[in-house]
Enzyme design. Sequence first.
Site, mmCIF file in Angstrom:
data_model
loop_
_atom_site.group_PDB
_atom_site.id
_atom_site.type_symbol
_atom_site.label_atom_id
_atom_site.label_comp_id
_atom_site.label_asym_id
_atom_site.label_seq_id
_atom_site.Cartn_x
_atom_site.Cartn_y
_atom_site.Cartn_z
ATOM 1 N N GLY A 23 -26.940 6.130 -10.259
ATOM 2 C CA GLY A 23 -25.827 5.555 -11.001
ATOM 3 C C GLY A 23 -26.084 4.103 -11.310
ATOM 4 O O GLY A 23 -27.129 3.543 -10.961
ATOM 5 N N GLY A 25 -23.754 0.197 -11.954
ATOM 6 C CA GLY A 25 -22.473 -0.503 -11.924
ATOM 7 C C GLY A 25 -22.413 -1.533 -13.027
ATOM 8 O O GLY A 25 -23.152 -1.448 -14.020
ATOM 9 N N LYS A 45 -26.446 -0.398 -3.946
ATOM 10 C CA LYS A 45 -26.445 -1.015 -5.274
ATOM 11 C C LYS A 45 -27.287 -2.278 -5.200
ATOM 12 O O LYS A 45 -27.049 -3.158 -4.374
ATOM 13 C CB LYS A 45 -25.025 -1.373 -5.711
ATOM 14 C CG LYS A 45 -24.966 -1.967 -7.132
ATOM 15 C CD LYS A 45 -23.641 -2.653 -7.428
ATOM 16 C CE LYS A 45 -22.507 -1.693 -7.534
ATOM 17 N NZ LYS A 45 -21.263 -2.369 -8.013
ATOM 18 N N ASP A 156 -8.036 -2.354 -12.561
ATOM 19 C CA ASP A 156 -8.865 -1.523 -13.450
ATOM 20 C C ASP A 156 -8.912 -0.079 -12.950
ATOM 21 O O ASP A 156 -9.980 0.517 -12.849
ATOM 22 C CB ASP A 156 -10.276 -2.099 -13.561
ATOM 23 C CG ASP A 156 -11.057 -1.502 -14.740
ATOM 24 O OD1 ASP A 156 -10.410 -1.007 -15.685
ATOM 25 O OD2 ASP A 156 -12.301 -1.525 -14.706
ATOM 26 N N ASP A 351 17.457 8.600 11.837
ATOM 27 C CA ASP A 351 18.718 8.427 12.569
ATOM 28 C C ASP A 351 19.388 9.799 12.714
ATOM 29 O O ASP A 351 20.308 10.156 11.968
ATOM 30 C CB ASP A 351 19.616 7.451 11.811
ATOM 31 C CG ASP A 351 20.960 7.227 12.497
ATOM 32 O OD1 ASP A 351 21.074 7.558 13.693
ATOM 33 O OD2 ASP A 351 21.879 6.736 11.820
ATOM 34 N N GLU A 362 15.232 9.455 19.335
ATOM 35 C CA GLU A 362 15.260 9.992 17.972
ATOM 36 C C GLU A 362 13.890 9.897 17.315
ATOM 37 O O GLU A 362 13.415 10.865 16.693
ATOM 38 C CB GLU A 362 16.302 9.244 17.147
ATOM 39 C CG GLU A 362 17.732 9.606 17.494
ATOM 40 C CD GLU A 362 18.745 8.754 16.766
ATOM 41 O OE1 GLU A 362 19.796 9.290 16.406
ATOM 42 O OE2 GLU A 362 18.485 7.539 16.566
ATOM 43 N N ASP A 449 3.449 -26.318 11.556
ATOM 44 C CA ASP A 449 3.302 -27.645 10.942
ATOM 45 C C ASP A 449 1.821 -28.006 10.855
ATOM 46 O O ASP A 449 1.268 -28.689 11.719
ATOM 47 C CB ASP A 449 4.079 -28.670 11.772
ATOM 48 C CG ASP A 449 3.916 -30.089 11.238
ATOM 49 O OD1 ASP A 449 3.555 -30.236 10.061
ATOM 50 O OD2 ASP A 449 4.152 -31.039 12.012
ATOM 51 N N ASP A 453 3.145 -33.508 10.517
ATOM 52 C CA ASP A 453 4.063 -34.591 10.166
ATOM 53 C C ASP A 453 5.437 -34.409 10.815
ATOM 54 O O ASP A 453 6.383 -35.129 10.489
ATOM 55 C CB ASP A 453 4.209 -34.714 8.643
ATOM 56 C CG ASP A 453 4.857 -33.490 8.008
ATOM 57 O OD1 ASP A 453 5.041 -32.467 8.717
ATOM 58 O OD2 ASP A 453 5.166 -33.537 6.797
#
Length: 468
Positions: A23, A25, A45, A156, A351, A362, A449, A453
């Site tokens: 193949g 690419g 590849k 794509d 539920d 449950e 932070d 600061d």
Amino acid sequence: MMMATEELMDVNSKYVIGDKEIGSGHYGVVRTCTSRATGEEFAIKTIKKSKCQVACRIDWYPFRQVPRLVLLKREIEILRAVDHPTLIRLEDVYEDDVNLHLVTELCTGGELFDRIILKTESQEGHYSERDAANIVIKIIGAIEYCHNEHNICHRDLKPENFLFKTKDDQADLKIIDFGLSRFEDGSEAMTTRVGTPYYIAPEVLSKKYDKACDLWSIGVIMFILLCGYPPFHGANDAEIFKAVQRVDYRFLSPEWDSVSDDAKDLIRKLLVKDPTARLTASQALVHPWFEKVMSGDAAAQTLRDSALRLNHRLRRFAGANALKKIALNVIAEDVGGADEGHLRKVFNSLDLNGDGEITVDELQQVIASEGMVGMQAEVLELLNSMDKKLDYRNFLAATMEKGIFLRRENLRKAFDHFDLQGTGSINKSDLMEALGSEDCARTMLEDIDMDHDGQISFDEFSEMMRRL
């Protein structure tokens, strides 16, 4: 010339590379290779590094060119990040003086495109609904993983970019090409017009879009699977684009006469011009068409996959810091409509006694009934860390998609909830008010932070919310 790796290595030291090309690419040839250590076969590849300095076209108008190296590095970064059964697995990356080598799992079953062509030449002329559903749900599951767990937009999706693992009719499907994909943080729209004309979403043509464009492409693929031809036609690209922008498609006779209303409904909800009204991947996965047409085994697998996704999200929520949990609950208060609908159905199905809470018992009952007993220990550990029960609001906060809570308007709402003085930053006293503890506030400030600061800016808050 170094590009994508940290050192030069000889790929032949680990693999025996075949001579025959199997193949090609975007900018490389593909051969088979065999591991010297294990004898396992892979695909490799090989890309000439000199070609990666050449710009390639990724837009139609205005003409835009990007160095192939940029796209290649991004593709390698994405493939290294993902791990999903419907995404091609990157095994190794090697670089020498001349070439870059990407070693991936080997797929010998051919392209989805080729199988569609064979179907159009058969007496039926297209895929059956059951066979199409088995393909579409795999694609959506993989894209949900990309969107929700990694913020990756493929950009794509088309039949040529899917390979079957083997030639078997029920072989695993793999998305193989991430050359145009990119990470999307939700802070701003993508603007590069990329993709393939038949599958491109209308908002991509307008050059302001997000990862919802992938769901449009899936709608096009589903349409083709069920009838054998694309929904949008034209003698040239410009005419196809006009049809896309008009959302001009029809379910024509005789191909669509026997196709179920549920299948058409899912297509209609994917081929929606407004991307904010289009189904997300998570919503599409629970569309009733799949349950109605898929085989019992496939439906059971879908349930297991859904349970695993749910478990992953609950675990992510359980491990989040206290500030992020509060922020998610704040955002969950405003989540509604299509964003919430499928999660409400999931909650109601868990539920069992209808009291508005999911308990350990449950959830274990549901898991056992679906043959997923091996997950019970994880579920027990998880809910034990969450007071052994979940009400609906906490469930919604825990399980909503990253794409929802990372929307800028939702992040701003949560940030403003903590910014009690309206100064545009969160300080230690704000954190103490929210968390109820000076020690917790100090720890949180140290963690979030980043510029030290003494306060948390909106950008720092947003970065904290993006982190798993």
